[in-house]
Enzyme design. Structure first.
Site, PDB file in Angstrom:
ATOM      1  N   CYS A 295       0.885  -1.161   0.000  1.00  0.00           N
ATOM      2  CA  CYS A 295       0.000   0.000   0.000  1.00  0.00           C
ATOM      3  C   CYS A 295       0.920   1.207   0.000  1.00  0.00           C
ATOM      4  O   CYS A 295       1.502   1.538   1.026  1.00  0.00           O
ATOM      5  CB  CYS A 295      -0.893   0.003   1.243  1.00  0.00           C
ATOM      6  SG  CYS A 295      -1.870   1.528   1.379  1.00  0.00           S
TER       7      CYS A 295
ATOM      8  N   CYS B 105      -0.553   4.344   2.224  1.00  0.00           N
ATOM      9  CA  CYS B 105      -0.578   4.245   3.694  1.00  0.00           C
ATOM     10  C   CYS B 105      -0.177   2.832   4.093  1.00  0.00           C
ATOM     11  O   CYS B 105       0.989   2.468   3.938  1.00  0.00           O
ATOM     12  CB  CYS B 105      -1.929   4.649   4.262  1.00  0.00           C
ATOM     13  SG  CYS B 105      -3.361   3.929   3.442  1.00  0.00           S
ATOM     14  N   SER B 106      -1.092   2.027   4.601  1.00  0.00           N
ATOM     15  CA  SER B 106      -0.695   0.684   5.029  1.00  0.00           C
ATOM     16  C   SER B 106      -1.869  -0.287   4.979  1.00  0.00           C
ATOM     17  O   SER B 106      -1.990  -1.174   5.822  1.00  0.00           O
ATOM     18  CB  SER B 106      -0.123   0.737   6.447  1.00  0.00           C
ATOM     19  OG  SER B 106      -1.062   1.333   7.325  1.00  0.00           O
ATOM     20  N   CYS B 107      -2.766  -0.151   3.978  1.00  0.00           N
ATOM     21  CA  CYS B 107      -3.943  -1.016   3.855  1.00  0.00           C
ATOM     22  C   CYS B 107      -3.504  -2.477   3.790  1.00  0.00           C
ATOM     23  O   CYS B 107      -2.521  -2.817   3.119  1.00  0.00           O
ATOM     24  CB  CYS B 107      -4.729  -0.656   2.598  1.00  0.00           C
ATOM     25  SG  CYS B 107      -5.354   1.031   2.661  1.00  0.00           S
TER      26      CYS B 107
END
Lengths: 92, 196
Positions: free
Chosen positions: B104, B107-109
């Site tokens: 991702c 962000c950090s999905c």
């Protein structure tokens, strides 16, 4: 915008919006191919501005790394709202 | 007030906002921690491993998994509906010809229900910025040397879907049962930064 369909070539928008967007910088103004529709979701850019957001199809769009970065033999598949896409052949 | 915060400026700001929300009666004391616990409950890489093992032993399940992952994982009693709404799951299968890896960049999905909380490196700027440009080099640093003939597909979780890689079944595992096979599957294998 004409109906989008898998296999269609698209160009991503190249504008740098003021606020939140989910069109990553590295994938702006690039040509890719639609792989598959990934559902219908409110446009994230509008939701980030506190609005309800217009629901619209989101697509897996595949890019050749060489087209994004000028090098690389891999592909990068990014998930993009229709708002970010212009079918090739249609003037932006 | 929620529990752990690191001493960074953003954490101080979040804590201040949380205190104001509690003061005005918009949030109950400890509500954020409770909601986060609920969201994480049951999320573990063991779930992704079970899904993988089932796909290895049941070609029909594998086919359904790749076509409609949300529907297929329900067959195993799993779901992507732990958050505010059910998230779409996309499973991508590794083959001899193609290796998939997930990131991702924005962000950090991450598919918490199937993989648990994400590892620190997955959220690092180094991984997020480099794996889209030079996946072969990054995978080599993870210890995964792919043949030059294997194509690499990077998937950027930039919108509403979450992704899981279906690793290749290792050679010589024909005699193993589903549970033993699940024991071979690693979190990195499900992200695509390792083979199984």
């Amino acid at each position: 915008m004409p109906d989008l369909a898998p296999g269609m070539r698209v160009r991503t928008r190249s504008t740098d919006p003021d606020g939140h967007t989910r069109l990553p910088r590295y994938a702006r103004g690039a040509v890719g191919v639609l792989v598959e529709e990934a559902g219908v979701h409110p446009l994230a850019d509008e939701r980030a501005r506190g609005r309800a957001g217009t629901p619209q199809p989101v697509w897996h769009v595949r890019f050749a790394a060489a087209d994004l970065f000028g090098a690389g033999d891999h592909t990068v598949t990014v998930e993009l709202w229709e708002d970010y896409l212009v079918p090739i052949g249609e003037r932006a | 007030m929620s529990g752990t915060h690191v001493g960074s400026p953003i954490a101080a700001r979040v804590r201040h906002v949380e205190a104001l929300l509690e003061h005005r009666g918009l949030l109950d004391d400890g509500e954020i921690d409770r909601r986060i616990d609920e969201f994480l409950a049951g999320g573990s890489p063991a779930n992704g491993a079970r899904v993988t093992a089932r796909a290895w032993v049941d070609p029909g399940f594998a086919e359904r998994l790749l076509a409609d992952a949300n529907g297929a994982i329900r067959e195993l009693g799993l779901s992507m509906s732990g958050g505010l709404q059910e998230q779409r799951l996309k499973v991508v299968a590794n083959t001899e010809a193609e290796h998939n890896v997930v990131v991702c960049t924005l962000c950090s999905c991450y598919p918490i229900a199937l993989l648990g909380p994400s590892p620190g490196w997955y959220k690092s700027e180094a991984y997020r910025s480099r794996v889209v440009r030079d996946p072969r080099g990054v995978l080599r640093e993870f210890g995964l040397q792919l043949p030059g003939t294997t194509r690499i597909s990077v998937w950027d979780a930039s919108a509403e879907s979450r992704y899981m890689v279906l690793p290749r079944r290792p050679a010589g595992t024909e005699r193993l049962g589903e549970e033993e096979l699940a024991g071979l599957v690693t979190r990195k294998g499900l992200i695509g930064t390792a083979a199984v």
